[in-house]
Design an enzyme around this catalytic site. Structure first.
Site, PDB file in Angstrom:
ATOM      1  N   GLU A 440       0.889  -1.104  -0.144  1.00  0.00           N
ATOM      2  CA  GLU A 440      -0.093  -0.106  -0.083  1.00  0.00           C
ATOM      3  C   GLU A 440       0.952   1.454  -0.141  1.00  0.00           C
ATOM      4  O   GLU A 440       0.549   2.294   0.652  1.00  0.00           O
ATOM      5  CB  GLU A 440      -0.978  -0.097   1.248  1.00  0.00           C
ATOM      6  CG  GLU A 440      -2.065  -0.781   1.060  1.00  0.00           C
ATOM      7  CD  GLU A 440      -3.034  -0.092   0.115  1.00  0.00           C
ATOM      8  OE1 GLU A 440      -3.530  -0.914  -0.852  1.00  0.00           O
ATOM      9  OE2 GLU A 440      -3.131   0.931  -0.157  1.00  0.00           O
TER      10      GLU A 440
HETATM   11  C1  LIG Z   1       2.708  -9.557  -0.189  1.00  0.00           C
HETATM   12  C2  LIG Z   1       2.315  -8.625  -0.972  1.00  0.00           C
HETATM   13  C3  LIG Z   1       0.844  -8.237  -1.355  1.00  0.00           C
HETATM   14  C4  LIG Z   1       0.755  -7.235  -2.410  1.00  0.00           C
HETATM   15  N1  LIG Z   1      -0.609  -6.783  -2.547  1.00  0.00           N
HETATM   16  C5  LIG Z   1      -1.020  -5.928  -3.621  1.00  0.00           C
HETATM   17  C6  LIG Z   1      -2.060  -5.868  -4.030  1.00  0.00           C
HETATM   18  O1  LIG Z   1      -3.226  -6.393  -3.650  1.00  0.00           O
HETATM   19  N2  LIG Z   1      -2.295  -5.267  -5.190  1.00  0.00           N
HETATM   20  C7  LIG Z   1      -1.368  -4.305  -5.814  1.00  0.00           C
HETATM   21  O2  LIG Z   1      -1.527  -3.729  -6.745  1.00  0.00           O
HETATM   22  N3  LIG Z   1      -0.055  -4.482  -5.262  1.00  0.00           N
HETATM   23  C8  LIG Z   1       0.012  -5.324  -4.295  1.00  0.00           C
HETATM   24  N4  LIG Z   1       1.465  -5.474  -3.724  1.00  0.00           N
HETATM   25  C9  LIG Z   1       2.667  -4.528  -4.107  1.00  0.00           C
HETATM   26  C10 LIG Z   1       3.012  -3.536  -3.001  1.00  0.00           C
HETATM   27  O3  LIG Z   1       1.860  -2.294  -2.946  1.00  0.00           O
HETATM   28  C11 LIG Z   1       4.395  -2.944  -3.676  1.00  0.00           C
HETATM   29  O4  LIG Z   1       5.433  -3.765  -3.426  1.00  0.00           O
HETATM   30  C12 LIG Z   1       4.612  -1.572  -3.095  1.00  0.00           C
HETATM   31  O5  LIG Z   1       3.934  -0.665  -3.455  1.00  0.00           O
HETATM   32  C13 LIG Z   1       6.270  -1.299  -3.418  1.00  0.00           C
HETATM   33  O6  LIG Z   1       6.569  -1.270  -4.884  1.00  0.00           O
HETATM   34  P1  LIG Z   1       7.643  -2.106  -5.331  1.00  0.00           P
HETATM   35  O7  LIG Z   1       7.678  -3.482  -4.650  1.00  0.00           O
HETATM   36  O8  LIG Z   1       7.729  -2.233  -6.739  1.00  0.00           O
HETATM   37  O9  LIG Z   1       8.987  -1.507  -4.888  1.00  0.00           O
HETATM   38  P2  LIG Z   1       9.775  -0.165  -5.626  1.00  0.00           P
HETATM   39  O10 LIG Z   1       8.566   1.056  -6.089  1.00  0.00           O
HETATM   40  O11 LIG Z   1      10.493  -0.534  -6.851  1.00  0.00           O
HETATM   41  O12 LIG Z   1      10.426   0.498  -4.593  1.00  0.00           O
HETATM   42  C14 LIG Z   1      11.657   0.056  -3.869  1.00  0.00           C
HETATM   43  C15 LIG Z   1      12.344   0.998  -3.015  1.00  0.00           C
HETATM   44  O13 LIG Z   1      12.359   2.201  -3.276  1.00  0.00           O
HETATM   45  C16 LIG Z   1      11.889   3.215  -2.571  1.00  0.00           C
HETATM   46  N5  LIG Z   1      11.280   4.429  -3.727  1.00  0.00           N
HETATM   47  C17 LIG Z   1      10.757   4.190  -4.612  1.00  0.00           C
HETATM   48  N6  LIG Z   1      10.231   5.197  -5.306  1.00  0.00           N
HETATM   49  C18 LIG Z   1      10.727   6.296  -4.262  1.00  0.00           C
HETATM   50  C19 LIG Z   1      10.497   7.660  -4.348  1.00  0.00           C
HETATM   51  N7  LIG Z   1       9.964   8.172  -5.369  1.00  0.00           N
HETATM   52  N8  LIG Z   1      11.153   8.234  -3.110  1.00  0.00           N
HETATM   53  C20 LIG Z   1      11.626   7.611  -2.303  1.00  0.00           C
HETATM   54  N9  LIG Z   1      12.021   6.141  -2.240  1.00  0.00           N
HETATM   55  C21 LIG Z   1      11.290   5.725  -3.365  1.00  0.00           C
HETATM   56  C22 LIG Z   1      10.728   2.373  -2.059  1.00  0.00           C
HETATM   57  O14 LIG Z   1      10.234   2.847  -0.771  1.00  0.00           O
HETATM   58  C23 LIG Z   1      11.265   1.258  -1.822  1.00  0.00           C
HETATM   59  O15 LIG Z   1      12.268   1.088  -0.524  1.00  0.00           O
HETATM   60  C24 LIG Z   1       1.788  -6.482  -2.727  1.00  0.00           C
HETATM   61  C25 LIG Z   1       2.974  -6.777  -2.191  1.00  0.00           C
HETATM   62  C26 LIG Z   1       3.494  -7.815  -1.532  1.00  0.00           C
HETATM   63  C27 LIG Z   1       4.757  -8.036  -1.193  1.00  0.00           C
END
Ligand SMILES: Cc1cc2nc3c(=O)[nH]c(=O)nc-3n(C[C@H](O)[C@H](O)[C@H](O)COP(=O)(O)OP(=O)(O)OC[C@H]3O[C@@H](n4cnc5c(N)ncnc54)[C@H](O)[C@@H]3O)c2cc1C
Length: 601
Positions: A440
């Site tokens: 989220e």
């Molecule tokens: C178990 C699980 C359930 C989930 N359920 C859902 C779901 O139901 N529906 C859905 O759509 N998604 C879901 N997700 C996805 C989840 O919301 C994302 O994993 C999360 O929002 C982070 O995105 P990412 O993993 O691509 O990380 P990234 O966006 O690649 O981020 C990697 C790191 O970079 C940092 N970062 C990225 N951008 C910035 C910025 N602009 N400024 C500072 N720091 C930054 C982040 O804080 C993080 O530490 C789920 C994930 C998991 C693991």
């Protein structure tokens, strides 16, 4: 694990501290909600979470979900539990009455959601995502979509899922690649791959209603070109019955650290039939309606896990015999004293308790603002509540889930080596709480949202609005000691100075806000908890001093315990605000100096 919902504290906060009945009476949509009805719902909620959901929590974690080409099956007992749960009407508890929901205020549903997460995090997610999806459909869907989908979702016959994330697009949804083609018959063809979709496939319900973010071919680049579509797993015929399978399939499920019984799915949309929700290119805004609720809910996940961990840790600390109390044996007839006599064990338990009870008060306060923003007849009051919700949502999500996870670590630590052993359940709570800091929107991204969109973008206006209320509480706190007032006043000054610094740096140093954002969010959270503990303590003294005439459900022993926890917060935890404030004011030049290449070893 035996879970007992902390009903006494919940009712005390609702009735005595926030005077919920008065709030509900002020709004036509909630004026029939009475404390008696709410108490009955809370008692029933405590029963179903204790008797139906908690007993399948550990077995669900051990077994996990099963994927095959035919679909996903949930662990033993989940299907039966879902049936009982759905028949109890729990999914539609806060749902729109016109479509079969019960229309209960958020102030009540936050308490029930905490119980859900505490008893069984994985199970909770299937339910919470269904009510969240229903909320977005109700707010932005056409009348036909609402009539077709909402009653079946509230009744638990169908569930909901939220499909945003793609392999290359998580935080940055502006770059999603899922495409929508207009079929010119009121439907769209949706094609793309979504990953990490919670409850994207499961065997609990006959249909799954996916809310999918996608872009039309001529959409503007970035977040302004995203639209929202409702894509059912099974097509619904004109008469409401289920027809053919839509072109939606689950490619696999993830193997992950925690929430093993929650299916985290790769979802493939291969020209699937979808229906537009809201306006073209306004999909992200529509999704944000759901997100304000979901983000608070994810804070509650951290809170629920830590409450369960606390209950276990207290029971263990009272039974486990090790060493003698520093002031002499309290248990001379046994070979050692219970570990609860030791100052450091008490530090762990009281830290958990102060953050847990503070988090519950914070979620209730935010829930109250969500209710006021949605239902209050006075437009000015609605606007104030909307602004407070905007400001507080990232803090509630991130601070509560961070403190929830930290508390689960302490709950494990109280068990010593036995906390590391699976059988005792503490390590599962820690694993289940961890994801709340990540999904989220990561907690780091919540902090960016707070400083950039909620503080700098309005030149600190929302912070001033909030601190005006905090100051009003300080002057009206007639039962509170001077030392508490001084401690909180000092922390408020630190927050104001930090806000000034943020606003000043905004025009000159583009990196500053991002660098200090997490410190700022934690400073904000600590001040907010201080304000809430002030209200709790003030009310506790007022009631305790007038026990004979007070209309309350709590006794003086409960009130004394609240006061001790409040004092612990002011003496031992609020001082942490100093270190965050200090970091915010310190030099930041080292952060951006190293080239990306030089981070490598
Ligand atoms: C178990 C699980 C359930 C989930 N359920 C859902 C779901 O139901 N529906 C859905 O759509 N998604 C879901 N997700 C996805 C989840 O919301 C994302 O994993 C999360 O929002 C982070 O995105 P990412 O993993 O691509 O990380 P990234 O966006 O690649 O981020 C990697 C790191 O970079 C940092 N970062 C990225 N951008 C910035 C910025 N602009 N400024 C500072 N720091 C930054 C982040 O804080 C993080 O530490 C789920 C994930 C998991 C693991």
């Amino acid at each position: 694990m035996n879970y007992n919902a902390p009903l006494t504290q919940m009712k005390f906060l609702l009735r005595d501290v926030f005077e919920a009945e008065r709030v509900w009476a002020s709004m036509p949509a909630t004026q029939d909600v009475s404390s008696d009805v709410v108490d009955a719902i809370l008692e029933e909620g405590a029963k179903i979470t204790r008797e139906v959901l908690a007993p399948i929590n550990r077995s669900g974690d051990e077994e996990g979900v099963h994927w095959s080409k035919e679909g996903v099956t949930t662990p033993k007992g989940f299907k039966e539990a879902w049936k009982t749960y759905a028949e109890g009407g729990w999914i539609g508890l806060g749902g729109e009455p016109a479509y079969g929901g019960q229309g209960m205020p958020k102030m009540l549903t936050v308490l029930f959601e905490e119980m859900l997460y505490a008893s069984n995090c994985s199970f909770a997610l299937y339910s919470v995502l269904t009510s969240g999806a229903a909320l977005a459909i109700n707010a932005h869907g056409s009348e036909q979509l609402k009539q077709t989908y909402l009653p079946k979702m509230y009744s638990g016959e169908w569930s909901g899922a939220m499909c945003l994330t793609e392999p290359h697009a998580g935080t940055d949804l502006g770059i999603i690649r899922t495409r929508a083609i207009d079929n010119k018959d009121g439907t769209y063809s949706i094609t793309g791959t979504k990953i990490f979709i919670t409850g994207g496939e499961q065997d609990l319900t006959k249909n799954i209603i996916h809310l999918v973010l996608a872009k039309l071919p001529d959409a503007p680049a970035g977040p302004k070109g995203i639209s929202l579509f409702l894509v059912p797993k099974v097509i619904v015929k004109a008469d409401g019955s289920l027809g053919a399978r839509n072109k939606v399939s689950c490619g696999s499920t993830e193997h992950k650290m925690g929430i093993h019984a929650s299916a985290t799915c790769v979802m493939n949309f291969d020209g699937a039939t979808g229906y537009l929700v809201g306006e073209i290119n306004k999909g992200l805004a529509a999704m944000f309606t759901m997100m304000n609720y979901e983000r608070l809910s994810i804070g509650l996940q951290g809170l629920g896990c830590s409450e369960m961990s606390y209950q276990n840790a207290v029971a263990y600390a009272q039974e486990r015999l090790q060493s003698r109390a520093a002031t002499g044996a309290v248990n001379p007839q046994k070979e050692a004293d219970p570990i609860i006599v030791h100052g450091d064990v008490r530090r762990m338990l009281l830290t958990m308790r102060a953050y847990i009870d503070g988090s519950r008060a914070f979620s209730l306060y935010t829930g109250m603002q969500l209710d006021l923003a949605k239902f209050h007849p006075d437009a000015a009051l609605r606007k104030k509540a909307e602004d407070l919700v905007a400001l507080l949502t990232p803090v509630a999500k991130a601070f509560i889930s961070d403190k929830g996870f930290d508390s689960c670590v302490l709950g494990q630590q109280v068990y010593g080596g036995h906390g590391y052993i699976r059988d005792n359940g503490q390590e599962q709570l820690l694993r289940d709480a961890r994801i709340a800091q990540i999904y989220e929107g990561t907690n780091g991204v919540q902090a960016q949202d707070l400083v950039k969109r909620k503080v700098i973008a309005n030149n600190g206006a929302f912070v001033t609005l909030f601190l005006n209320d905090v100051r009003a509480s300080l002057s009206s706190a007639t039962h509170t000691e001077a030392s508490v007032i001084a401690a909180l006043s000092g922390a408020i000054r630190l927050l104001e100075q930090a806000t000034d610094r943020l606003l000043k740096a905004a025009g000159t140093d583009p990196d500053y806000a991002g660098i200090v954002s997490v410190d700022y969010l934690h400073l904000f959270g600590l001040v907010t908890f201080g304000w809430l503990w002030l209200q709790v303590a003030d009310k506790a003294v007022a009631l305790r001093d007038n026990m004979a005439s007070a209309k309350t459900t709590v006794d003086s022993a409960f009130l004394d315990a609240q006061l001790v926890t409040a004092h612990f917060y002011f003496e031992r935890l609020l001082p942490l605000a100093d270190s965050h404030a200090h970091s915010i004011q310190s030099a930041t030049s080292s952060l951006m100096t190293l080239s990306a290449r030089h981070f490598s070893r």
